[in-house]
Enzyme design. Structure first.
Site, PDB file in Angstrom:
ATOM      1  N   SER A  46      -9.982 -14.038  18.426  1.00  0.00           N
ATOM      2  CA  SER A  46     -10.708 -14.679  19.528  1.00  0.00           C
ATOM      3  C   SER A  46      -9.701 -15.349  20.454  1.00  0.00           C
ATOM      4  O   SER A  46      -8.521 -14.998  20.428  1.00  0.00           O
ATOM      5  CB  SER A  46     -11.733 -15.675  18.980  1.00  0.00           C
ATOM      6  OG  SER A  46     -12.608 -16.081  20.002  1.00  0.00           O
ATOM      7  N   ASN A  47     -10.144 -16.287  21.268  1.00  0.00           N
ATOM      8  CA  ASN A  47      -9.234 -16.987  22.191  1.00  0.00           C
ATOM      9  C   ASN A  47      -9.740 -18.411  22.408  1.00  0.00           C
ATOM     10  O   ASN A  47     -10.734 -18.821  21.823  1.00  0.00           O
ATOM     11  CB  ASN A  47      -9.125 -16.207  23.510  1.00  0.00           C
ATOM     12  CG  ASN A  47     -10.476 -16.023  24.152  1.00  0.00           C
ATOM     13  OD1 ASN A  47     -11.176 -16.983  24.457  1.00  0.00           O
ATOM     14  ND2 ASN A  47     -10.874 -14.769  24.341  1.00  0.00           N
ATOM     15  N   ARG A  48      -9.055 -19.152  23.284  1.00  0.00           N
ATOM     16  CA  ARG A  48      -9.308 -20.591  23.430  1.00  0.00           C
ATOM     17  C   ARG A  48     -10.460 -20.945  24.361  1.00  0.00           C
ATOM     18  O   ARG A  48     -10.672 -22.114  24.655  1.00  0.00           O
ATOM     19  CB  ARG A  48      -8.058 -21.278  23.993  1.00  0.00           C
ATOM     20  CG  ARG A  48      -6.888 -21.315  23.057  1.00  0.00           C
ATOM     21  CD  ARG A  48      -5.734 -22.032  23.736  1.00  0.00           C
ATOM     22  NE  ARG A  48      -4.587 -22.094  22.876  1.00  0.00           N
ATOM     23  CZ  ARG A  48      -4.454 -22.983  21.893  1.00  0.00           C
ATOM     24  NH1 ARG A  48      -5.386 -23.878  21.671  1.00  0.00           N
ATOM     25  NH2 ARG A  48      -3.371 -22.980  21.148  1.00  0.00           N
TER      26      ARG A  48
END
Ligand code: C5P
Length: 238
Positions: A46-48
């Site tokens: 995933s990412n931030r």
């Protein structure tokens, strides 16, 4: 009946009454948040992204009179009042949900930070560490480019989160993805990008004469950025 509404609902009602109603009749489709690409039942890529920018866009659009559908990846945010939400997890699910709803929309804003890669295969059981060091990745479907390529498409807005002042890359992205407008931000700049309540953006759009227009905005709350984006959309749709 007989119970007072939540304070947030009352405040939202007041703000809605005080907002211009220049989006009445518009159907706005917004993507927000990250996506999660499962490796196995316990791990994902995933990412931030927090989803804050997309949720503020949904809130502001609704206040200004639009019917709003928010396609949201996993976030802990509260869905804005009056907005209908479709929750998704992966990029493939987000793509499907967007394609289901885009036909009815007049404005589409792709604010989600879609994961660029997903594991080529998803393990049904928790994978061994050795297997993960050999993880093979596939590209996820590009949702923005997908709607940009439709024959009958809404007014299409994309985002370009870059590291560094890469306005040129953002402009190329607008053309390559068939978008009418791109909102550029440099995520390394103080007060900009993921997880913050503020952002520093440049709105790039195609002018009527084919020349790209750029609006450089200062550090602002994501709510104010959302308002500025809709001001720009309204002036370009006229
Ligand atoms: O190519 P890049 O990921 O930098 O493009 C960013 C823009 O494209 C954002 O508006 C994002 O929501 C959208 N996007 C998408 N689907 C992807 C990747 C990006 O809709 N798979």
């Amino acid at each position: 009946i007989g119970k007072m509404a939540d304070v947030e609902t009352i405040i939202e009602g007041v703000q809605s009454v005080l907002s211009p109603k220049d989006l009445v009749g518009e159907h706005v489709l917004i993507t927000a948040g990250p996506t999660r690409e499962p490796i196995d039942p316990v791990r994902f890529i995933s990412n931030r992204s927090s989803g804050k920018m997309g949720y503020e866009l949904a809130r502001v659009a609704r206040r200004r009179g639009a019917a709003v559908t928010l396609i949201s990846g996993p976030t802990s945010l509260q869905v804005p009042f009056g907005v209908s939400v479709v929750r998704v997890e992966t990029a493939a699910e987000m793509y499907g949900a967007v394609m289901d709803h885009v036909g009815l929309s007049s404005i589409a804003i792709m604010a989600a930070a879609v994961a660029d890669f997903c594991p080529a295969e998803q393990k049904m059981l928790k994978a061994e560490k050795e297997d993960i060091s050999m993880l093979r990745l596939d590209r996820t479907p590009d949702i923005l480019a997908g709607i940009g390529a439709l024959e009958r498409k809404p007014f299409v807005v994309g985002f370009a989160a870059e590291t560094g002042a890469r306005l040129d890359r953002a402009e190329r992205k607008m053309i390559a993805k068939g978008a009418d407008m791109i909102v550029f931000n440099d995520v390394l700049q103080d007060g900009a990008g993921f997880e913050t309540d503020t952002n520093v953006v440049t709105i790039i759009s195609r002018g009527k004469d084919g020349v790209h227009q750029k609006e450089f905005l200062p550090l602002m709350s994501k709510e104010a950025v959302a308002s500025a984006i809709f001001d720009s959309i309204v002036s370009h749709k006229e």
